[in-house]
Design an enzyme around this catalytic site. Structure first.
Site, PDB file in Angstrom:
ATOM      1  N   GLY A   1       6.004  -2.032  -1.970  1.00  0.00           N
ATOM      2  CA  GLY A   1       5.844  -3.138  -2.907  1.00  0.00           C
ATOM      3  C   GLY A   1       5.870  -4.458  -2.178  1.00  0.00           C
TER       4      GLY A   1
ATOM      5  CD  GLU B   1       4.850   1.753   4.867  1.00  0.00           C
ATOM      6  OE1 GLU B   1       4.312   0.701   5.297  1.00  0.00           O
ATOM      7  OE2 GLU B   1       4.969   2.773   5.556  1.00  0.00           O
TER       8      GLU B   1
ATOM      9  CE  LYS C   1      10.517   1.308 -10.577  1.00  0.00           C
ATOM     10  NZ  LYS C   1       9.287   0.951 -11.313  1.00  0.00           N
TER      11      LYS C   1
ATOM     12  CD  GLU D   1       0.181  -8.805   0.078  1.00  0.00           C
ATOM     13  OE1 GLU D   1       1.278  -8.894  -0.483  1.00  0.00           O
ATOM     14  OE2 GLU D   1      -0.223  -7.756   0.605  1.00  0.00           O
TER      15      GLU D   1
ATOM     16  CB  CYS E   1      -0.506  -3.398   1.594  1.00  0.00           C
ATOM     17  SG  CYS E   1      -0.831  -1.662   1.970  1.00  0.00           S
TER      18      CYS E   1
HETATM   19  P1  NAD Z   1       6.578  -5.262  -6.601  1.00  0.00           P
HETATM   20  O1  NAD Z   1       7.474  -5.439  -5.432  1.00  0.00           O
HETATM   21  O2  NAD Z   1       6.641  -6.235  -7.683  1.00  0.00           O
HETATM   22  O3  NAD Z   1       6.844  -3.831  -7.270  1.00  0.00           O
HETATM   23  C1  NAD Z   1       6.810  -2.626  -6.518  1.00  0.00           C
HETATM   24  C2  NAD Z   1       7.660  -1.600  -7.232  1.00  0.00           C
HETATM   25  O4  NAD Z   1       9.015  -2.017  -7.212  1.00  0.00           O
HETATM   26  C3  NAD Z   1       7.329  -1.405  -8.704  1.00  0.00           C
HETATM   27  O5  NAD Z   1       7.516  -0.034  -9.022  1.00  0.00           O
HETATM   28  C4  NAD Z   1       8.367  -2.264  -9.408  1.00  0.00           C
HETATM   29  O6  NAD Z   1       8.620  -1.852 -10.733  1.00  0.00           O
HETATM   30  C5  NAD Z   1       9.555  -2.047  -8.522  1.00  0.00           C
HETATM   31  N1  NAD Z   1      10.565  -3.095  -8.536  1.00  0.00           N
HETATM   32  C6  NAD Z   1      10.424  -4.404  -8.862  1.00  0.00           C
HETATM   33  N2  NAD Z   1      11.618  -5.048  -8.708  1.00  0.00           N
HETATM   34  C7  NAD Z   1      12.513  -4.123  -8.267  1.00  0.00           C
HETATM   35  C8  NAD Z   1      13.882  -4.163  -7.890  1.00  0.00           C
HETATM   36  N3  NAD Z   1      14.593  -5.281  -7.929  1.00  0.00           N
HETATM   37  N4  NAD Z   1      14.454  -3.023  -7.434  1.00  0.00           N
HETATM   38  C9  NAD Z   1      13.762  -1.888  -7.333  1.00  0.00           C
HETATM   39  N5  NAD Z   1      12.469  -1.769  -7.701  1.00  0.00           N
HETATM   40  C10 NAD Z   1      11.838  -2.883  -8.146  1.00  0.00           C
HETATM   41  O7  NAD Z   1       5.122  -5.135  -5.975  1.00  0.00           O
HETATM   42  P2  NAD Z   1       3.751  -4.912  -6.747  1.00  0.00           P
HETATM   43  O8  NAD Z   1       3.280  -6.241  -7.200  1.00  0.00           O
HETATM   44  O9  NAD Z   1       3.863  -3.834  -7.762  1.00  0.00           O
HETATM   45  O10 NAD Z   1       2.816  -4.352  -5.581  1.00  0.00           O
HETATM   46  C11 NAD Z   1       2.082  -5.192  -4.782  1.00  0.00           C
HETATM   47  C12 NAD Z   1       2.762  -5.407  -3.458  1.00  0.00           C
HETATM   48  O11 NAD Z   1       2.930  -4.140  -2.795  1.00  0.00           O
HETATM   49  C13 NAD Z   1       1.953  -6.241  -2.510  1.00  0.00           C
HETATM   50  O12 NAD Z   1       2.774  -7.187  -1.861  1.00  0.00           O
HETATM   51  C14 NAD Z   1       1.421  -5.237  -1.502  1.00  0.00           C
HETATM   52  O13 NAD Z   1       1.133  -5.749  -0.249  1.00  0.00           O
HETATM   53  C15 NAD Z   1       2.508  -4.246  -1.455  1.00  0.00           C
HETATM   54  N6  NAD Z   1       1.977  -2.965  -0.996  1.00  0.00           N
HETATM   55  C16 NAD Z   1       2.318  -2.534   0.240  1.00  0.00           C
HETATM   56  C17 NAD Z   1       1.797  -1.335   0.721  1.00  0.00           C
HETATM   57  C18 NAD Z   1       2.162  -0.818   2.075  1.00  0.00           C
HETATM   58  O14 NAD Z   1       1.979   0.350   2.321  1.00  0.00           O
HETATM   59  N7  NAD Z   1       2.675  -1.638   2.962  1.00  0.00           N
HETATM   60  C19 NAD Z   1       0.932  -0.595  -0.060  1.00  0.00           C
HETATM   61  C20 NAD Z   1       0.585  -1.082  -1.313  1.00  0.00           C
HETATM   62  C21 NAD Z   1       1.127  -2.263  -1.770  1.00  0.00           C
END
Ligand code: NAD
Length: 482
Positions: free
Chosen positions: A232, A254, A180, A387, A288
């Site tokens: 995320g 992550e 997804k 962040e 991240c």
């Molecule tokens: P987000 O948590 O809003 O979304 C991440 C993913 O989860 C998306 O595909 C989103 O559609 C999905 N999602 C949202 N709500 C959900 C739910 N309730 N259940 C299941 N899936 C759901 O994050 P974002 O804004 O898209 O990404 C940025 C964040 O990701 C930042 O905090 C960043 O630090 C983190 N990130 C971490 C890493 C790592 O490897 N640690 C890498 C890249 C980004």
């Protein structure tokens, strides 16, 4: 030109959606719609999970193939992605604002590098059973079995690379996937699905359903899924942890970061500005692990603030599709508003703005924010702790190495970090005291062979390296009595 899809890739076919709902992709450069895909409803997720389930449960199927045969199939997938390496960076950059100069170095090749790494690993016997001598007597056979159907939830910031660090080990292990992607980056995910289709993996091994939070939440708790891997935000990650915890479903998370870039008093930052940029501002600050808290020694504080300020002020801001751009737009309007909110908060809490802080005057459209530096930041302030995920650096003063380590560790997160020094051994010694899962000396270079992941609120588990396979396997012990 708009790119429109009207089907999901499920069970080895392009399947019409169950509803007329769509996701429109809006360019962060022009604010115009540049594409559209169907939005998955519960029935579409059910179909994708059912396809992944029957591919996994097939008694002579993917999970039971010799590892070499799966490795060959992964190689075909990589070759199909190689054939799309010219287009993939443009797809990514046109959606999330990643400068093309970066996506052309990462998103066109790193996914294949990661997946080939895992194909080679299993080709070279990584999955062979191990026979051990028991301490209490007899022999013990330890074998690794695939965990099952994997729900992979991927963010928008580096979507292909972050996706592949899940797909590589999962596929090599014999798992099947329901992917997804984020709603912000769906067009690259469809290109990936086209490559999967061309590679002719068995139907149902790879399935892609586009959707937002509701689609993701439905996948996380789906009764026929065996494992969730999520990259995320911390907020959503905590919810995923709770939901999978109740189900006793294995999960890898992550999450966010707020890494420190510790500049030691012997560092030559001027000679190392390219690496410093990659480790602190890559992808417009939307990564991240970036060291967005820059820790500068009191003895050289003014000079370091000046060096970083003039470097950041010199960065070229423009369309993500222009190869000379160093800082592109933020991914969405909402995200730009969020970053601007942090800049306002930084000023309100006494940070001293040394460059940036506004929208660039020469760009009337698009979700741009000037690359920004705050000096004199207090580590306990909002911009010292939260962040931002944008092109904003906070410079924090420290007294000595121990003080730098104390400040670096004064964070809810523990993902990345860097130490900058002309004495690599001193750098390693300081790095060892920093509580993060990953850290670099004079640079930060994620590698397929190196475990990646965080401590504290940055997540659970590790991706990449041989250790990254563990997330997709269950161990089976057989006692071989004497
Ligand atoms: P987000 O948590 O809003 O979304 C991440 C993913 O989860 C998306 O595909 C989103 O559609 C999905 N999602 C949202 N709500 C959900 C739910 N309730 N259940 C299941 N899936 C759901 O994050 P974002 O804004 O898209 O990404 C940025 C964040 O990701 C930042 O905090 C960043 O630090 C983190 N990130 C971490 C890493 C790592 O490897 N640690 C890498 C890249 C980004």
């Amino acid at each position: 030109m708009s790119i429109t899809y009207d089907a999901f890739y499920i069970g080895g076919k392009w399947v019409p959606p169950s509803s007329s709902a769509t996701i429109d992709v809006v360019s962060p450069n022009t604010e115009q719609v540049i594409g559209s895909v169907p939005e998955a409803q519960e029935a579409d997720v059910d179909a994708a999970v059912a396809a992944a389930r029957s591919a996994f449960d097939d008694p002579s199927g993917w999970a039971h193939w010799p590892a070499e045969r799966r490795a060959d199939a992964i190689e075909r997938l990589c070759a199909a992605l190689d054939a799309r390496a010219g287009e993939m960076p443009t797809r990514v950059s046109s959606q999330n604002g990643m400068p093309l100069a970066i996506s052309s170095r990462i998103e066109n090749s790193m996914p294949q590098m990661m997946m080939r790494y895992y194909a080679d690993l299993v080709r070279n016997g990584h999955l062979d059973d191990e026979i051990r001598d028991g301490v209490a007597g007899g022999k013990i056979a330890v074998s690794r079995k695939p965990v099952g159907v994997v729900g992979a939830i991927v963010p928008w910031n580096v979507p292909q690379t972050i996706g592949s660090q899940k797909y590589g080990p999962a596929l090599a292990m014999g798992c099947t996937l329901v992917i997804k992607p984020s709603p912000e980056t769906v067009l690259d995910a469809q290109l990936f699905a086209e490559a999967a289709d061309e590679a002719e993996l068995p139907p149902g091994v790879i399935n892609v359903v586009q959707g937002g939070p509701a689609t993701g939440a439905y996948l996380v708790t789906h009764p026929r899924v065996d494992k969730i891997v999520f990259t995320g935000s911390e907020k959503v990650g905590r919810w995923v942890a709770e939901a999978t915890g109740r189900l006793l479903r294995p999960v890898t998370l992550e999450l966010g970061g707020k890494a420190a870039a510790i500049i030691l008093d012997d560092a030559d930052i001027t000679a190392n500005l390219e690496n410093f940029f990659l480790a602190t501002m890559l992808n417009n600050g939307q990564s991240c692990y970036l060291g967005t808290r820059v820790l500068a020694p009191e003895s050289r504080y003014a000079e370091i603030v000046d060096t970083i300020t003039s470097f950041v002020a010199s960065l070229q801001v423009g369309s993500s599709l222009d190869l000379s751009t160093q800082i592109g737009p933020l991914a969405t309007a909402r995200h730009r508003d969020r970053v601007e909110g942090y800049i306002a908060k930084g000023l309100a809490e006494g940070g001293r703005l040394t460059t940036g802080g506004n929208r660039p005057r020469h760009l009337e459209q698009g979700w741009f924010v000037e690359p920004t530096v705050f000096a004199d930041v207090f580590n306990g302030s909002t911009i010292g702790q939260e962040e931002i995920f944008g092109p904003v650096l906070s410079i924090i003063r420290y007294r000595d190495d121990s003080d730098a380590v104390r400040i670096a560790n004064d964070s809810r997160y523990g993902l990345g970090g860097t130490v900058w020094t002309s004495d690599p051994q001193r750098g390693v010694d300081v790095a060892a005291r920093v509580d993060t899962g990953v850290i670099g000396i004079n640079g930060f270079l994620p590698d397929p062979a190196a475990p990646f992941g965080g401590t504290k609120a940055s997540g659970l588990g590790r991706e990449l390296g041989p250790e990254g396979m563990e997330a997709y396997q269950v161990l089976k012990t057989t006692y071989l009595a004497r």
